[in-house]
Design an enzyme around this catalytic site. Structure first.
Site, PDB file in Angstrom:
ATOM      1  N   CYS A 251       0.844  -1.193   0.000  1.00 22.22           N
ATOM      2  CA  CYS A 251       0.000   0.000   0.000  1.00 22.22           C
ATOM      3  C   CYS A 251       0.881   1.246   0.000  1.00 22.22           C
ATOM      4  CB  CYS A 251      -0.901   0.003   1.230  1.00 22.22           C
ATOM      5  SG  CYS A 251      -2.057   1.408   1.255  1.00 22.22           S
TER       6      CYS A 251
ATOM      7  N   ASP B 213       0.451   3.794   1.686  1.00 24.08           N
ATOM      8  CA  ASP B 213       0.416   4.394   3.023  1.00 24.08           C
ATOM      9  C   ASP B 213       1.835   4.654   3.552  1.00 24.08           C
ATOM     10  OD1 ASP B 213       0.226   4.573   5.990  1.00 24.08           O
ATOM     11  OD2 ASP B 213      -1.883   4.158   5.625  1.00 24.08           O
TER      12      ASP B 213
ATOM     13  N   ARG C  27       2.987   4.818   6.355  1.00 21.03           N
ATOM     14  CA  ARG C  27       3.384   4.120   7.580  1.00 21.03           C
ATOM     15  C   ARG C  27       3.857   2.694   7.329  1.00 21.03           C
ATOM     16  NH1 ARG C  27      -2.302   5.266  10.294  1.00 21.03           N
ATOM     17  NH2 ARG C  27      -2.821   4.683   8.139  1.00 21.03           N
TER      18      ARG C  27
ATOM     19  N   HIS D 220      -2.264  -3.782   5.113  1.00 21.09           N
ATOM     20  CA  HIS D 220      -2.069  -3.391   6.523  1.00 21.09           C
ATOM     21  C   HIS D 220      -3.416  -3.116   7.174  1.00 21.09           C
ATOM     22  CE1 HIS D 220      -2.753   1.022   5.923  1.00 21.09           C
ATOM     23  NE2 HIS D 220      -2.474   0.678   4.688  1.00 21.09           N
TER      24      HIS D 220
ATOM     25  N   CYS E 162      -6.269   0.114   6.925  1.00 20.75           N
ATOM     26  CA  CYS E 162      -6.029   0.678   5.585  1.00 20.75           C
ATOM     27  C   CYS E 162      -7.177   1.617   5.184  1.00 20.75           C
ATOM     28  CB  CYS E 162      -5.896  -0.447   4.563  1.00 20.75           C
ATOM     29  SG  CYS E 162      -5.523   0.159   2.895  1.00 20.75           S
TER      30      CYS E 162
HETATM   31 ZN   LIG Z   1      -3.504   1.260   2.989  1.00 23.71          ZN
END
Ligand SMILES: [Zn+2]
Length: 212
Positions: A42, A44, A46, A98, A101
């Site tokens: 992803c 993202d 993090r 994750h 999400c």
């Molecule tokens: Zn995500």
């Protein structure tokens, strides 16, 4: 909040630090790359592939998009997959989602995010629809979203097996192995969801190319 100039300064310190540990670090890496892993994760911020797996530059070939999707018409993802599998000959392809999400949570609702995002998230709505019974038996909305994250990773890992790229590689060199993992934002741990060995039958026969 950091200014972009702090990033450039930090880069100089990082490069110097790498050289102090290994003077040949960059000259070795500049020659070639031989990563054994392809990471489809992803976007993202993090969930950085190298940091959470304790790997360094040169070890993981990376593709990231919203909610780590394998979309059969996505030329970007497919070109990364083809290069990694056919040319770099990676031994493992990892689809990593994750918990928490935002893309998966967005797909669970009925909000209009405008056409481009709607189109992208629709893939996850299909995963929801195929697993509606199991998901709606979970009353806590966050737990339901986390289960959808797991089901989504499973689905995307299986979709890799539907590509002629993976099927051809399995025939030619009996690799790569395919993995579906989910990363926990709250504990920093990876959980294995699915592991598909080369040649393993996990997809409907209609997706199998018999003249590869
Ligand atoms: Zn995500």
């Amino acid at each position: 909040m950091k200014s972009y100039t702090e990033l450039l300064e930090a880069n100089k310190e990082w490069a110097a630090q790498q050289l102090s540990v290994d003077p040949a670090f960059f000259s070795n890496l500049a020659e070639t790359q031989t990563p054994e892993f392809l990471w489809i994760g992803c976007s993202d911020s993090r969930v950085p592939a190298n940091e959470i797996t304790g790997t360094t530059p040169g070890e993981i070939f990376v593709h990231r998009n919203i909610a780590n999707l394998v979309v059969h018409t996505d030329v970007n993802m497919l070109s990364v997959l083809e290069y990694a599998v056919m040319h770099l000959k990676v031994k493992h392809v990892i689809v990593c989602g994750h918990y928490g999400c935002g893309g998966v949570k967005a797909a669970m609702g009925n909000n209009d995010f405008n056409q481009i995002l709607n189109m992208w998230l629709r893939v996850i709505k299909d995963v929801y629809r195929h697993n509606r019974g199991e998901l709606e038996a979970i009353t806590d909305i966050n737990e339901r979203a986390d289960r959808l994250v797991e089901l989504n990773v499973r689905e995307q890992a299986e979709k890799l097996c539907k590509t002629s790229i993976i099927q051809k590689a399995w025939k030619l060199r009996e690799g790569p192995e395919i993995h579906g993992w989910v990363y926990g934002l709250k504990d920093g741990l990876l959980k294995e969801i699915i592991n598909i060995k080369p040649g393993e039958t996990v997809i409907d026969p209609i997706y199998v190319y018999d003249n590869i």
